[in-house]
Design an enzyme around this catalytic site. Structure first.
Site, PDB file in Angstrom:
ATOM      1  N   GLU A 299       0.843  -1.206   0.000  1.00  0.00           N
ATOM      2  CA  GLU A 299       0.000   0.000   0.000  1.00  0.00           C
ATOM      3  C   GLU A 299       0.877   1.255   0.000  1.00  0.00           C
ATOM      4  O   GLU A 299       0.555   2.244  -0.645  1.00  0.00           O
ATOM      5  CB  GLU A 299      -0.960   0.014   1.192  1.00  0.00           C
ATOM      6  CG  GLU A 299      -1.843  -1.227   1.340  1.00  0.00           C
ATOM      7  CD  GLU A 299      -2.552  -1.672   0.074  1.00  0.00           C
ATOM      8  OE1 GLU A 299      -2.833  -0.831  -0.788  1.00  0.00           O
ATOM      9  OE2 GLU A 299      -2.808  -2.890  -0.065  1.00  0.00           O
ATOM     10  N   HIS A 302       2.149   1.967  -3.474  1.00  0.00           N
ATOM     11  CA  HIS A 302       1.116   2.540  -4.339  1.00  0.00           C
ATOM     12  C   HIS A 302       1.182   4.070  -4.367  1.00  0.00           C
ATOM     13  O   HIS A 302       0.669   4.684  -5.301  1.00  0.00           O
ATOM     14  CB  HIS A 302      -0.279   2.130  -3.841  1.00  0.00           C
ATOM     15  CG  HIS A 302      -0.852   0.909  -4.503  1.00  0.00           C
ATOM     16  ND1 HIS A 302      -0.800   0.702  -5.862  1.00  0.00           N
ATOM     17  CD2 HIS A 302      -1.527  -0.161  -3.982  1.00  0.00           C
ATOM     18  CE1 HIS A 302      -1.424  -0.448  -6.150  1.00  0.00           C
ATOM     19  NE2 HIS A 302      -1.858  -0.993  -5.029  1.00  0.00           N
TER      20      HIS A 302
HETATM   21  N1  B3K Z   1      -6.281  -1.348  -4.468  1.00  0.00           N
HETATM   22  C1  B3K Z   1      -6.869  -2.119  -3.412  1.00  0.00           C
HETATM   23  C2  B3K Z   1      -7.927  -3.055  -3.872  1.00  0.00           C
HETATM   24  C3  B3K Z   1      -9.273  -2.492  -3.970  1.00  0.00           C
HETATM   25  C4  B3K Z   1     -10.319  -3.535  -4.229  1.00  0.00           C
HETATM   26  C5  B3K Z   1     -11.572  -3.020  -4.756  1.00  0.00           C
HETATM   27  N2  B3K Z   1     -12.597  -4.039  -4.897  1.00  0.00           N
HETATM   28  C6  B3K Z   1      -5.866  -2.883  -2.643  1.00  0.00           C
HETATM   29  C7  B3K Z   1      -4.544  -3.067  -3.277  1.00  0.00           C
HETATM   30  O1  B3K Z   1      -4.388  -3.755  -4.256  1.00  0.00           O
HETATM   31  O2  B3K Z   1      -3.605  -2.484  -2.814  1.00  0.00           O
HETATM   32 ZN    ZN Z   2      -2.567  -2.933  -4.839  1.00  0.00          ZN
END
Ligand code: B3K
Ligand code: ZN
Length: 872
Positions: A299, A302
């Site tokens: 995370e 990201h």
């Molecule tokens: N981006 C989120 C996932 C969201 C899911 C939506 N149904 C977690 C991740 O991949 O970091």
């Molecule tokens: Zn992700």
């Protein structure tokens, strides 16, 4: 539900300059006031329709530049949302809506968990909060005001920085958050509740001090230290490996108990499933510790790959997810053991992604269409997507890959882009022609690479002939050859690697397959070698080579590539399973060759080999792996044959298992470094083998380990052996575990999961009883995954009971979930979709349950898409 196509993409007509949100959080409902300043794209002269997405919203009012708009005259409500009919080239729209977070069981949009407010907006949850262009290519600056009762909700959080706060009448208070970075709506987050936090600091490479906070319910505050340290490691690593620094003054993580997925990377305010935050030696296993570190990293990473540069549309999901998974894999590999990490990732890829890629839901990492985007947060988009990112690094080298990343950030920071943009940055930064890699994004299916070798003793040459083929999948029947880097080595009789010359040119061992059929001739090969192919799993393909048993045993001992040493063992086991299944069918008594047993003995007793790698080597392909590779599958036969192999090895190598077990038994103070974890792993693998002996001493041994354990890894490992044995120790230990941990929902998830994966005969009955357990809750996704998910995915033998009882049970649970939480329902239905891979009796029963689900009135788009595709 209708299908949405990538080819229909059009850019938005309006962009949003700023968005102000005001939330008045109430006991019954919440009022949301959103004020957005819209600006029409100058190329759209005549178009005055502004289409806003909205779902389950009660509209209160719409104002344009201070004037109330009239329904049907100025705006229209549609099943998809709200249309502003006469939108000027620019203007401010204030929309007031009422929503009901307390009644939100889908856990998407704004909802409550343990009485606290939180959000989940990716992919399309923001439209459940207010009317807005809920698409990632609309990025804007968010300001968020939150108003709530102070006593119940003392903590009010949103993205960015806290810029103002104050008191209001009637015990209420407010806070204003401003996020200085433009972002799409899916990265919006809000949290309000009675929370405590731990705080730490991180100084970035350029000397900025960042406040780090983890918020939880007060009783869990002591379990956040590992997550905090993981965050700091991730921040450091991203600076060192990719030159990427954090960009806000504060980074917040909030742990919640009710969450559909693992975690969410909302800008500056991650929201996490508490399962991926809390850890203490007594409550978390080694695997939990590793998972927490990796998801905290994921995370965090990201922030650059996802948030600063985001996706143009949801077909591009792998642009951020494949890349970020690759980054978190590299993070874990750099911090721990690269070989172990690689083996674990490939094991998971083969078990679940290869299965998905051979299923009716097979899709390219960049799908061309979808009905429900939530169904595409898949092993394919994530894990195969990460393998495709890895292809660039394998082809360009670490330095070349880094240059490509640098160019990607330089070109696209602040933008919403496509996977083509990523490919172009990688190619341009390295002046490389990577066009053929595009096919990995557009074609589904796991490529098969068949290799044969011919050796010419006179010419001293060795030819590898490679044939690639990609199976037909729903999106296309005929496939184009893909660019496959095949990393190879040639082993001499001594086990050493030969120096490689391709047509007399020195070669680094990476062959580039670009055509359906291709030959590579190695020269200066003085003896007939044993080839080591697809080293380090250099591409996500199925490699086929006619190895003899002796060659596999040789590779298990000698291959300089740790991954292939492991893989040789897996291939050896798979060969054994295959021939045993035949024997079973023909009524021939089962037996395992002496050479096979010795090969595993060598691995087990090789004191020079890292214990974690020994443990990996001893972990044979799962029943699911076997079912997937040896079709049509008969789960009962597979179970019988695999149990036979485990029992045979346990009996033959009993002394070795015992010696190693006792030597590793007591390790003193619990530590979570790679070496300690590896030893625990090996010890517990030995215990699991010993568990296959029909011996009174085994339950006692497990009971003792359970009672003595100073950590959850050892306690759970002992319990996992006991749950498969019908004995008084089992009953006592399960009861003890229950009594000790009933106050801790995350630990109780392990208790539910263990019982659901038991091989004892009455497991389904047991699972049905556990549904009624006071601590079980079908509305909590972790509980559903623990009990029902474990049964359907980790207990193939019982799930695939020949009478279809497992299938009927799952279908019923899916229908229950369908009404309340479609996302979780759609996850749970997946174990049924590969019905065509099973022998005809089971295949018909599975299909029958899919048809039953399909016939249900009021099926969600999520479940409908999966069921209809798997029956098509
Ligand atoms: N981006 C989120 C996932 C969201 C899911 C939506 N149904 C977690 C991740 O991949 O970091
Ligand atoms: Zn992700």
């Amino acid at each position: 539900p209708h299908t949405i196509y990538l080819k229909d993409y059009t850019p938005p007509v309006y962009q949003v300059e700023t968005l102000n949100l005001k939330f008045e959080l109430g006991d019954e409902f919440t009022v949301v006031t959103s004020t957005a300043h819209y600006q029409r794209d100058p190329s759209h002269l005549g178009n005055t329709l502004l289409e806003l997405d909205g779902e389950d919203l009660e509209l209160i009012s719409v104002q344009l530049d201070g004037r109330y708009l009239q329904v049907n005259q100025d705006y229209r409500l549609t099943p998809e949302g709200l249309q502003i009919l006469t939108m000027p080239a620019q203007g401010s729209l204030e929309i007031v809506t009422r929503i009901y977070p307390q009644k939100n069981t889908a856990l998407e949009g704004l909802y409550q968990s343990s009485g606290n407010f939180c959000t989940q907006c990716e992919a399309q949850g923001f439209r459940k909060i207010t009317y807005y262009q809920d698409r990632p290519d609309v990025m804007t600056l968010f300001t968020t005001d939150i108003i709530a009762e102070r006593a119940k909700y003392p903590v009010l959080l949103s993205n960015g920085n806290l810029v103002a706060a104050g008191e209001l009448e009637e015990g209420k208070h407010w806070a204003r958050w401003l996020d200085p970075y433009r972002k799409p709506a899916y990265l919006f987050a809000l949290v309000a509740g009675h929370l405590k936090h731990v705080e730490d600091f991180y100084t970035t490479g350029s000397g900025r001090k960042v406040t780090l906070r983890i918020y939880t319910e007060p009783h869990n505050i002591s379990k956040c230290e590992h997550a905090m340290q993981s965050l700091k490691r991730a921040m450091r690593w991203d600076e060192q490996r990719f030159g990427l620094e954090y960009d806000l003054d504060i980074y917040m993580i909030v742990a919640v108990d009710d969450f559909n997925m693992g975690a969410m990377e909302n800008k500056g305010l991650n929201i996490f499933n508490s399962k991926l935050v809390f850890a203490s030696p007594e409550t978390a296993t080694d695997q939990d510790y590793i998972n927490i570190e990796s998801v905290i990293g994921h995370e965090y990473f990201h922030n650059w790959t996802g948030n600063r540069i985001t996706c143009r549309d949801w077909f591009q999901l792998s642009l951020k997810e494949g890349l970020t998974v690759f980054r978190d894999q590299e993070f874990t590999a750099d911090l721990h053991s690269p070989a172990v990490k690689r083996i674990e990732d490939v094991r998971m890829l083969r078990t679940f992604q290869f299965t998905e890629d051979a299923s009716p839901m097979a899709h390219p990492i960049r799908p061309a269409s979808y009905m429900e985007i939530n169904n595409f947060y898949t092993m394919t988009v994530y894990e195969k997507g990460a393998e495709v990112v890895r292809l660039y690094q394998t082809l360009l080298g670490r330095a070349g890959f880094r240059q490509g990343m640098d160019l990607y950030f330089a070109r696209h920071d602040g933008q919403a882009v496509t996977t083509e943009d990523f490919l172009a940055a990688m190619a341009d930064a390295n002046q490389a022609d990577l066009k053929q890699l595009q096919r990995w994004y557009d074609q589904a299916g796991t490529p098969e690479v068949k290799v044969t070798m011919t050796y010419d003793a006179t010419a001293q040459t060795c030819r590898l002939h490679c044939v690639q083929s990609i199976p037909a999948t729903p999106e296309s029947q005929h496939k184009q050859p893909q660019l496959i880097p095949l990393q190879v080595g040639l082993l001499r009789e001594t086990g050493a690697d030969l120096a490689l010359y391709l047509e007399d040119q020195p070669c680094d061992g990476i062959l580039q397959l670009t055509q359906a059929e291709q030959s590579f001739r190695f020269t200066q090969v003085p003896e007939q070698p044993v080839p080591s192919l697809l080293r380090n799993f250099s591409a996500p393909v199925r490699l086929v080579y006619p190895y003899t048993e002796a060659e596999l045993i040789f590779l298990m001992k000698h291959d300089s590539d740790a991954f292939n040493r492991w893989d040789a063992g897996q291939r050896l086991a798979m060969r054994a399973f295959e021939s045993l299944l035949l024997d079973l069918k023909q009524g021939i008594p089962l037996g395992l060759s002496h050479e096979c047993v010795c090969a595993w003995q060598v691995v087990l007793t090789d004191e020079n080999l890292d214990p974690a790698l020994r443990a990996e080597a001893l972990s044979l392909p799962s029943e699911t792996d076997i079912a997937e590779q040896l079709r049509p599958a008969d789960p009962a036969a597979i179970h019988q044959v695999r149990e036979f192999v485990l029992t045979t090895l346990a009996k033959a190598l009993r002394l070795d298992f015992e010696i190693i077990f006792y030597r590793l038994q007591h390790q003193g103070v619990y530590q979570i470094d790679a070496a300690s974890m590896g030893k625990r792993r090996l010890k517990n693998v030995c215990l699991a083998y010993l568990g296959h002996l029909d011996d009174q001493a085994v339950p006692a041994l497990c009971a003792e380990q359970y009672a003595q354990a100073n950590n959850m890894t050892d306690a759970l490992a002992a319990l996992a052996v006991l749950v498969d044995i019908d004995c008084p120790e089992r009953v006592a230990a399960l009861q003890h575990f229950h009594d000790r941990w009933q106050h801790d929902p995350l630990v109780m998830d392990k208790w539910f999961a263990l019982q659901a994966s038991s091989s004892l005969p009455n497991t389904l009955q047991q699972v049905q009883q556990l549904l009624e357990h006071p601590l079980f809750d079908m509305r909590n996704p972790n509980k559903v995954r623990a009990l029902i998910g474990s049964f359907a995915l980790r207990n193939p033998w019982h799930f695939h009971a020949a009478d279809g009882s497992g299938y009927a049970f799952l279908a019923e649970r899916v229908l229950w979930l369908n009404e309340r939480n479609p996302q979780v329902a759609a996850r749970m239905v997946r174990p049924l979709i590969n019905w065509r891979h099973y022998e005809s009796g089971r295949a018909q029963l599975m299909r029958g349950q899919l048809e039953r689900i399909q016939a249900h009135q009021g099926l969600s788009a999520d479940v409908y898409e999966i069921v209809s595709k798997s029956l098509a």
